[in-house]
Motif scaffolding. Structure first.
Motif, short mmCIF file in Angstrom:
data_model
loop_
_atom_site.label_atom_id
_atom_site.label_comp_id
_atom_site.label_asym_id
_atom_site.label_seq_id
_atom_site.Cartn_x
_atom_site.Cartn_y
_atom_site.Cartn_z
N GLN A 20 0.82 -1.20 0.00
CA GLN A 20 0.00 0.00 0.00
C GLN A 20 0.86 1.26 0.00
N ILE A 21 1.95 1.24 0.77
CA ILE A 21 2.85 2.40 0.79
C ILE A 21 3.51 2.60 -0.57
N VAL A 22 3.93 1.51 -1.20
CA VAL A 22 4.53 1.61 -2.54
C VAL A 22 3.49 2.12 -3.54
N LEU A 23 2.26 1.61 -3.45
CA LEU A 23 1.20 2.05 -4.35
C LEU A 23 0.95 3.54 -4.20
N GLN A 24 0.87 4.02 -2.97
CA GLN A 24 0.65 5.45 -2.75
C GLN A 24 1.81 6.28 -3.28
N GLY A 25 3.03 5.75 -3.16
CA GLY A 25 4.18 6.45 -3.72
C GLY A 25 4.10 6.55 -5.24
N LEU A 26 3.64 5.50 -5.90
CA LEU A 26 3.48 5.53 -7.36
C LEU A 26 2.39 6.52 -7.76
N ILE A 27 1.31 6.58 -6.99
CA ILE A 27 0.25 7.53 -7.29
C ILE A 27 0.76 8.96 -7.13
N MET A 28 1.55 9.19 -6.09
CA MET A 28 2.12 10.52 -5.88
C MET A 28 3.02 10.93 -7.03
N ALA A 29 3.71 9.95 -7.63
CA ALA A 29 4.63 10.25 -8.73
C ALA A 29 3.92 10.51 -10.04
N PHE A 35 -2.59 16.04 -0.07
CA PHE A 35 -2.08 15.28 1.06
C PHE A 35 -2.74 13.91 1.23
N PHE A 36 -3.62 13.53 0.30
CA PHE A 36 -4.33 12.26 0.46
C PHE A 36 -3.37 11.09 0.58
N ASN A 37 -2.39 11.03 -0.30
CA ASN A 37 -1.46 9.90 -0.30
C ASN A 37 -0.57 9.90 0.94
N ILE A 38 -0.15 11.09 1.36
CA ILE A 38 0.69 11.18 2.55
C ILE A 38 -0.09 10.72 3.78
N LEU A 39 -1.34 11.10 3.88
CA LEU A 39 -2.17 10.67 5.01
C LEU A 39 -2.40 9.17 4.98
N ILE A 41 -0.36 6.88 3.70
CA ILE A 41 0.90 6.25 4.12
C ILE A 41 1.04 6.33 5.63
N THR A 42 0.66 7.47 6.21
CA THR A 42 0.76 7.64 7.66
C THR A 42 -0.11 6.61 8.39
N LEU A 43 -1.26 6.30 7.84
CA LEU A 43 -2.15 5.32 8.48
C LEU A 43 -1.55 3.92 8.48
N PHE A 44 -0.69 3.61 7.50
CA PHE A 44 -0.15 2.26 7.41
C PHE A 44 1.18 2.10 8.14
N ILE A 45 1.82 3.18 8.52
CA ILE A 45 3.08 3.07 9.23
C ILE A 45 2.95 2.30 10.55
N PRO A 46 1.88 2.50 11.36
CA PRO A 46 1.76 1.70 12.59
C PRO A 46 1.63 0.21 12.35
N CYS A 47 1.31 -0.21 11.14
CA CYS A 47 1.23 -1.65 10.84
C CYS A 47 2.61 -2.29 10.73
N LEU A 48 3.65 -1.47 10.61
CA LEU A 48 5.02 -1.97 10.56
C LEU A 48 5.54 -2.06 12.00
N ARG A 178 5.16 23.40 -20.44
CA ARG A 178 5.01 22.13 -19.75
C ARG A 178 4.38 22.35 -18.38
N LEU A 179 3.80 21.29 -17.85
CA LEU A 179 3.17 21.37 -16.54
C LEU A 179 4.23 21.45 -15.44
N PRO A 180 4.08 22.35 -14.48
CA PRO A 180 5.02 22.37 -13.34
C PRO A 180 4.65 21.29 -12.33
N ILE A 181 5.59 20.95 -11.49
CA ILE A 181 5.36 19.99 -10.41
C ILE A 181 5.18 20.79 -9.12
N VAL A 182 3.98 20.79 -8.57
CA VAL A 182 3.67 21.61 -7.40
C VAL A 182 3.16 20.78 -6.23
N ALA A 183 2.98 19.48 -6.38
CA ALA A 183 2.44 18.63 -5.30
C ALA A 183 3.33 18.72 -4.06
N PRO A 184 2.73 18.69 -2.86
CA PRO A 184 1.30 18.48 -2.57
C PRO A 184 0.47 19.76 -2.59
#
Length: 291
Positions: A20-29, A35-39, A41-48, A178-184
């Motif tokens: 799930q963390i890897v998937l969210q990282g790919l979506i962010m890229a 902040f949806f993806n960052i939040l 990832i934060t929810l899944f960190i306690p599972c580690l 070209r489109l700028p990169i401004v995320a998040p």
């Protein structure tokens, strides 16, 4: 599916969390979802758990220090084994009970995507008991992904013959820009324009109000644009909004048109990042302050 793995035994929980963390990282890229993806990832960190973190993420010297501390205190921990075991069982029962309840609650909003299906009244009653707490709901923001990029071109004119475009800070307009990169970061106006393109102007009252402010020469509104072709002291007499379909320029000689590369012609000169296809109907017809 990946979310459900966190309720399974440890290997499945760790694997599902990492995926799930890897998937969210790919979506962010590949897109700006603020902040949806960052939040997420934060929810899944306690599972580690600590064993995983100390083995794979913590520096070795810190890991060794933690292990020595654990062995020094092991005598005190033996007296609490029975209590800890009971608490673990209690926690497991509560977790599975909550998981079952949340699963039942999700069936109601999920069934709304299938109008021809009806759920038993008992399930609807269970959902209604806690619906005010929003424990479960339909994922409406990006429930259906768009397959085309429609951009709205806001234009102004003094005479209704010669039209000039307002330039957005981040959205496509100029085909060679070209489109700028401004995320998040998510610019308010540019973000709202994307929503506006998904429906007609009549269902977007804020858009009509913005066009009126452009006719009045409002400095607060024009400051939201990258550039305004009309000074605030002499606003346009007419405004309109056209719409076009935008596409990334095709690959040329193995060179893509991604934000990290230049689209080149055969002789190596720069070409447009975008191609566009004008749509027959305008998004909003010609307006002035009298109508």
């Amino acid at each position: 599916f990946l979310i459900g793995l966190i309720w399974w035994p440890r290997p499945f929980c760790l694997g599902g969390s990492m995926l799930q963390i890897v998937l969210q990282g790919l979506i962010m890229a590949t897109g700006n979802y603020t902040f949806f993806n960052i939040l997420t990832i934060t929810l899944f960190i306690p599972c580690l758990d600590d064993a995983f973190l100390t083995r794979w993420l913590l520096p070795r010297f810190l890991c060794n220090r933690l292990m020595r501390k654990y062995h020094d205190d092991s005598g005190h921990r033996r007296n609490a084994i029975t209590l800890v075991g009971a608490l673990i069982w209690l926690k497991t029962i509560l977790i599975w009970g909550m998981a079952a309840y949340i699963f039942i609650c999700t069936l109601v909003p999920f069934s709304r995507h299938f109008a021809h299906k009806s759920l038993p009244g008992e399930l609807q009653h269970i959902y209604d008991l806690t619906s005010k707490y929003h424990i479960a709901g339909s994922y409406g923001l990006f429930a259906h992904m768009t397959t085309q990029r429609i951009e709205i071109d806001i234009q102004g004119s003094y005479d209704g013959v010669e039209w000039k475009s307002y330039t957005f800070k981040y959205k496509p307009g100029d085909l060679e820009r070209r489109l700028p990169i401004v995320a998040p970061h998510q610019p308010r106006l540019d973000w709202q324009m994307w929503f506006a393109s998904l429906s007609d102007a009549n269902s977007q009252p804020w858009f009509i109000n913005m066009m009126a402010k452009l006719l009045e020469g409002s400095a607060e509104v024009t400051s939201l644009f990258e550039s305004c072709p009309f000074p605030s002291s002499s606003p346009p007499k007419y405004v309109r909004a056209l719409q076009s379909r935008y596409f990334f320029s095709p690959w040329v000689n193995g060179t893509s048109c991604l934000p990290f590369a230049h689209a080149l012609t055969g002789d190596g000169s720069c070409r447009a990042w975008w191609t566009k296809e004008d749509m027959n109907e305008p998004y909003l017809g010609t307006l002035d302050l009298n109508n």
